[in-house]
Design a protein around this motif. Structure first.
Motif, PDB file in Angstrom:
ATOM      1  N   PRO A 138      58.126  -9.222 -25.029  1.00 19.97           N
ATOM      2  CA  PRO A 138      59.396 -10.700 -24.906  1.00 19.97           C
ATOM      3  C   PRO A 138      59.885 -10.246 -26.080  1.00 19.97           C
ATOM      4  CG  PRO A 138      56.803 -10.984 -24.394  1.00 19.97           C
ATOM      5  CD  PRO A 138      56.580  -9.421 -24.767  1.00 19.97           C
ATOM      6  N   TYR A 142      56.919 -16.593 -26.262  1.00 24.49           N
ATOM      7  CA  TYR A 142      56.202 -16.149 -24.687  1.00 24.49           C
ATOM      8  C   TYR A 142      56.814 -17.355 -23.721  1.00 24.49           C
ATOM      9  CZ  TYR A 142      52.933 -12.684 -26.847  1.00 24.49           C
ATOM     10  OH  TYR A 142      52.766 -11.559 -27.385  1.00 24.49           O
ATOM     11  N   SER A 145      60.040 -16.077 -22.429  1.00 24.73           N
ATOM     12  CA  SER A 145      60.010 -15.059 -21.662  1.00 24.73           C
ATOM     13  C   SER A 145      59.805 -15.297 -20.271  1.00 24.73           C
ATOM     14  CB  SER A 145      59.271 -13.814 -22.396  1.00 24.73           C
ATOM     15  OG  SER A 145      60.064 -13.924 -23.146  1.00 24.73           O
ATOM     16  N   SER A 193      63.556 -11.485 -22.022  1.00 21.54           N
ATOM     17  CA  SER A 193      61.932 -10.824 -21.741  1.00 21.54           C
ATOM     18  C   SER A 193      62.016  -9.694 -20.761  1.00 21.54           C
ATOM     19  CB  SER A 193      61.320 -12.097 -19.978  1.00 21.54           C
ATOM     20  OG  SER A 193      62.455 -11.536 -19.360  1.00 21.54           O
ATOM     21  N   GLY A 214      52.039  -8.932 -25.122  1.00 21.16           N
ATOM     22  CA  GLY A 214      52.674 -10.268 -24.050  1.00 21.16           C
ATOM     23  C   GLY A 214      52.557  -9.371 -22.686  1.00 21.16           C
ATOM     24  N   ILE A 217      52.623 -11.749 -19.632  1.00 22.30           N
ATOM     25  CA  ILE A 217      54.029 -12.436 -18.956  1.00 22.30           C
ATOM     26  C   ILE A 217      54.399 -11.700 -18.146  1.00 22.30           C
ATOM     27  CG2 ILE A 217      56.312 -13.120 -19.667  1.00 22.30           C
ATOM     28  CD1 ILE A 217      55.382 -13.459 -22.826  1.00 22.30           C
TER      29      ILE A 217
END
Length: 262
Positions: A138, A142, A145, A193, A214, A217
């Motif tokens: 990201p 967060y 993204s 992202s 991350g 995600i």
């Protein structure tokens, strides 16, 4: 001896049955397709960011590489495996019964393994560091993204459903439509992202280089977005019949006609 021989014969018959061979072909096709998708796309990222070749491909070039790679591989392998190359797409198809649920784990393994092998190949070919890392991290928050991953995955799956499950769409141009969707998504979400849209795409580089910043995600976002995209298309799809047949048989249209006549 006869029993053992019978077992051997039964096993060989099972392994050689058309159904089993077909499954093996599908899994291999998914592995190969995912491998070359990740290899081509991530290779463009490395070359563009490396000191010796910095900026030669450019960001629009990276977008085109991802989109063209998808288009090429869809036309090459869609008739064999369906050309998913993406666990989120596979699961979404399975939920709406466009794909056998029993094959989902095998496709997941093939897709993640293909990404892992492609990432490993690139790691051996190039000197990869923080600047040339080809995974997805990201750039913003967060939440930002995550929203981008959900929205881009939604659009991707929405288009995939349209061109692959609805016979009213122009199927022969499906690969081009999906590839163009990838290009647009990478353009708008890439700087934020990384525009993964694919858990396998993010997991491969992360596993090879042990970078998990991350990573959730890129697992949650694509799955949520793809399932929502498939759900929305199935809601507006209504039927496989052409629109003129829907209109001819619809009570709403008949009622409207009667009302206007009176």
């Amino acid at each position: 001896m006869e029993e053992n021989g019978g077992n051997i014969h039964a096993d060989s018959t099972f392994c050689g049955s058309p159904a089993v061979v077909q499954v093996i072909q599908k899994v291999i096709a998914e592995l190969i397709g995912t491998y070359f998708l990740i290899f081509a796309g991530c290779c463009s990222v490395i070359i563009n960011n490396a000191e010796e070749t910095k900026g030669r491909i450019t960001f629009p070039g990276i977008c085109l590489v991802w989109g063209f790679s998808v288009t090429i591989l869809v036309y090459s392998l869609a008739h064999v495996s369906g050309a998913h190359f993406n666990p989120a797409v596979t699961l979404s198809f399975a939920i709406y019964r466009h794909f056998p649920l029993r094959l989902v784990p095998l496709y997941f393994i093939a897709q993640v393994l293909g990404s892992f092998l492609a990432s490993g190949t690139l790691y051996l070919l190039f000197e990869v560091n923080e600047k040339t890392y080809f995974g997805t991290i990201p750039s913003g928050s967060y939440i930002q993204s995550l929203v981008f991953e959900i929205l881009t995955s939604f659009l991707l799956m929405f288009v995939v459903c349209a061109v692959s499950t609805d016979n009213r769409a122009i199927g022969k141009l499906g690969g081009i439509a999906v590839g163009m969707t990838i290009i647009v998504n990478v353009f708008i979400a890439g700087p934020i992202s990384g525009a993964s849209m694919n858990p396998a795409r993010s997991l491969g580089p992360a596993l090879v280089m042990w970078v998990y910043n991350g990573i959730w995600i890129y697992v949650v976002g694509p799955f949520v977005g793809a399932i929502l995209g498939a759900t929305c298309y199935n809601l507006i799809r209504y039927t496989d019949k052409p629109l003129r047949e829907i209109g001819a048989s619809s009570k709403i249209f008949k009622t409207s006609a009667c009302t206007s006549a009176t």
